[in-house]
Design a protein around this motif. Structure first.
Motif, short mmCIF file in Angstrom:
data_model
loop_
_atom_site.label_atom_id
_atom_site.label_comp_id
_atom_site.label_asym_id
_atom_site.label_seq_id
_atom_site.Cartn_x
_atom_site.Cartn_y
_atom_site.Cartn_z
N GLU A 96 0.82 -1.20 0.00
CA GLU A 96 0.00 0.00 0.00
C GLU A 96 0.86 1.26 0.00
O GLU A 96 0.36 2.35 -0.30
N VAL A 97 2.14 1.11 0.31
CA VAL A 97 3.04 2.26 0.28
C VAL A 97 3.17 2.79 -1.15
O VAL A 97 3.08 4.00 -1.41
N ALA A 98 3.36 1.88 -2.10
CA ALA A 98 3.46 2.28 -3.50
C ALA A 98 2.16 2.88 -3.99
O ALA A 98 2.16 3.87 -4.74
N ALA A 99 1.02 2.31 -3.59
CA ALA A 99 -0.29 2.83 -4.01
C ALA A 99 -0.52 4.22 -3.45
O ALA A 99 -1.12 5.07 -4.11
N MET A 100 -0.04 4.47 -2.22
CA MET A 100 -0.19 5.80 -1.63
C MET A 100 0.52 6.85 -2.47
O MET A 100 -0.04 7.90 -2.82
N ALA A 101 1.78 6.58 -2.83
CA ALA A 101 2.55 7.54 -3.62
C ALA A 101 1.97 7.69 -5.02
O ALA A 101 1.92 8.80 -5.57
N GLU A 102 1.50 6.60 -5.60
CA GLU A 102 0.94 6.64 -6.95
C GLU A 102 -0.28 7.55 -7.02
O GLU A 102 -0.41 8.38 -7.92
N GLY A 103 -1.20 7.40 -6.07
CA GLY A 103 -2.40 8.23 -6.07
C GLY A 103 -2.13 9.69 -5.81
O GLY A 103 -2.75 10.57 -6.41
N ALA A 104 -1.20 9.98 -4.90
CA ALA A 104 -0.87 11.37 -4.60
C ALA A 104 -0.21 12.06 -5.78
O ALA A 104 -0.38 13.27 -5.98
N MET A 105 0.53 11.30 -6.60
CA MET A 105 1.21 11.89 -7.76
C MET A 105 0.30 11.99 -8.97
O MET A 105 0.32 12.97 -9.69
N ARG A 106 -0.51 10.95 -9.24
CA ARG A 106 -1.19 10.81 -10.52
C ARG A 106 -2.71 10.88 -10.41
O ARG A 106 -3.42 10.24 -11.18
N HIS A 107 -3.22 11.65 -9.45
CA HIS A 107 -4.67 11.74 -9.29
C HIS A 107 -5.34 12.44 -10.46
O HIS A 107 -6.51 12.21 -10.76
N GLY A 108 -4.64 13.34 -11.14
CA GLY A 108 -5.14 13.96 -12.35
C GLY A 108 -6.08 15.13 -12.16
O GLY A 108 -6.49 15.76 -13.14
N THR A 109 -6.46 15.47 -10.94
CA THR A 109 -7.36 16.59 -10.70
C THR A 109 -6.56 17.88 -10.53
O THR A 109 -5.32 17.88 -10.53
N THR A 110 -7.28 18.98 -10.37
CA THR A 110 -6.63 20.28 -10.18
C THR A 110 -6.14 20.49 -8.75
O THR A 110 -5.52 21.52 -8.46
N MET A 111 -6.43 19.55 -7.86
CA MET A 111 -6.02 19.69 -6.46
C MET A 111 -4.50 19.60 -6.34
O MET A 111 -3.86 18.74 -6.97
N ASP A 112 -3.92 20.47 -5.54
CA ASP A 112 -2.48 20.46 -5.27
C ASP A 112 -2.25 19.73 -3.95
O ASP A 112 -2.46 20.28 -2.87
N VAL A 113 -1.85 18.47 -4.03
CA VAL A 113 -1.67 17.64 -2.84
C VAL A 113 -0.35 17.99 -2.17
O VAL A 113 0.72 17.82 -2.76
N GLU A 114 -0.43 18.49 -0.94
CA GLU A 114 0.76 18.84 -0.18
C GLU A 114 0.98 17.91 1.01
O GLU A 114 2.06 17.94 1.62
N ALA A 115 -0.02 17.10 1.36
CA ALA A 115 0.12 16.19 2.49
C ALA A 115 -0.77 14.98 2.28
O ALA A 115 -1.84 15.09 1.67
N ASN A 116 -0.31 13.82 2.77
CA ASN A 116 -1.07 12.57 2.61
C ASN A 116 -1.12 11.85 3.96
O ASN A 116 -0.10 11.43 4.49
N TYR A 117 -2.32 11.77 4.53
CA TYR A 117 -2.53 11.00 5.75
C TYR A 117 -2.79 9.55 5.37
O TYR A 117 -3.48 9.26 4.39
N THR A 118 -2.24 8.63 6.14
CA THR A 118 -2.44 7.21 5.85
C THR A 118 -2.28 6.42 7.14
O THR A 118 -1.97 6.98 8.20
N ASP A 119 -2.50 5.10 7.04
CA ASP A 119 -2.33 4.24 8.22
C ASP A 119 -0.95 3.58 8.17
O ASP A 119 -0.11 3.90 7.33
N SER A 120 -0.72 2.63 9.06
CA SER A 120 0.60 2.00 9.15
C SER A 120 0.97 1.26 7.88
O SER A 120 2.16 1.15 7.54
#
Length: 295
Positions: free
Chosen positions: A212-236
């Motif tokens: 899920e670590v790779a999936a977390m980074a993938e979504g934060a980078m390639r979400h494709g929307t206009t949102m500017d992601v500056e932080a990602n909360y996640t679980d262990s």
């Protein structure tokens, strides 16, 4: 990093929810978070929404979103052609998306009094609704939502997302079905990225054994929307020591919940200063080997 540790060390006495001390169970201990009070006017807003609109069918909400955003305008056939009119195609796509999104199924949806048969809906599903098309529709709706939000009501735009996976059970005959030891059943994992105000900006299918670590980074980078992601909360499951460095290079902060934080060890930034951070001493171990990182 030395400056950040110094600031942390200076502020430590004022953090009532954090205790670092020598103990067998682990040096770092966090106090349980207190429940936040309910917003003052939340119940009044809910009552007014219920009084004004009552219960709105989900398919009507989807139809309104399509009319306001035009998210279906760019949908084309996988073969590049197609003889369906825009109105008929939009109706059938709405029904198919509703069938899959609610897990109702095309057969059940086709039994409604809308004039579209099951074969016609399945044809549209095969020829028009590809995974990439579905993702683009979701992006268009997310971008339209961001643009329509009033800052007076919702505040400034969010720059943080929360990510986690959902286990979806599937039939054994499905080629993607796998056994998941943690959830105790067969199925697949859908990994979601949801922004602060509860709008999903990205979803992806991952294997039950995938990181899920790779999936977390993938979504934060390639979400494709206009949102500017500056932080990602996640679980262990969505964090690792290496990923803290990777996300820093990608210019967003990884903010995880670390389940076994009492076993976490902090490394000293420089050698020869064993007493530089007295408040952190119980959790500190050897100095960082910067030469290995440089290599």
């Amino acid at each position: 990093m030395t400056t950040e540790l110094t600031l942390l060390n200076d502020r430590m006495p004022r953090l009532g929810w954090l205790d670092i001390a020598e103990r067998k169970s682990g040096a770092i201990r966090l106090a349980p978070a207190e429940a936040q009070p309910e917003p003052k006017n939340l119940r009044r807003i809910k009552s007014e929404v219920q009084r004004r609109w009552g219960v709105v069918p989900l398919v009507d909400m989807r139809k309104e979103a399509v009319l306001r955003t035009g998210c279906l305008d760019a949908v084309t056939s996988v073969s590049g052609g197609g003889s369906l009119s825009a109105e008929v195609l939009a109706e059938r796509l709405l029904l198919v998306i509703y069938a899959y999104g609610t897990n109702t199924g095309i057969k059940a949806v086709a039994s409604g009094g809308h004039g579209h048969t099951e074969d016609e809906l399945r044809y549209v599903r095969r020829r028009y609704l590809t995974p990439e098309t579905a993702r683009q529709i979701a992006i268009e709706i997310a971008n339209a939502t961001f643009a329509a939000r009033s800052t007076e009501l919702w505040g400034q735009g969010s720059t943080a997302v929360a990510s986690d996976s959902t286990h979806v059970r599937a039939y054994d005959q499905n080629l993607f079905t796998e056994w998941h030891s943690r959830y105790g059943g067969r199925g697949v994992l859908i990994y979601w990225h949801v922004e602060k105000k509860s709008l999903a900006i990205h979803s992806q299918l991952i294997n039950c054994t995938a990181s899920e670590v790779a999936a977390m980074a993938e979504g934060a980078m390639r979400h494709g929307t206009t949102m500017d992601v500056e932080a990602n909360y996640t679980d262990s499951h969505g964090q690792s020591e290496i990923e803290f460095g990777v996300t820093r290079l990608l210019n967003f902060d990884l903010l995880p919940r670390i389940k076994r934080i009492n076993n976490v060890k902090l490394y000293r930034p420089v050698a020869g200063e064993p007493d530089a951070y007295p408040q952190l001493t119980p959790a500190l171990t050897r100095p960082i080997r910067w030469e290995l990182i440089a290599q």
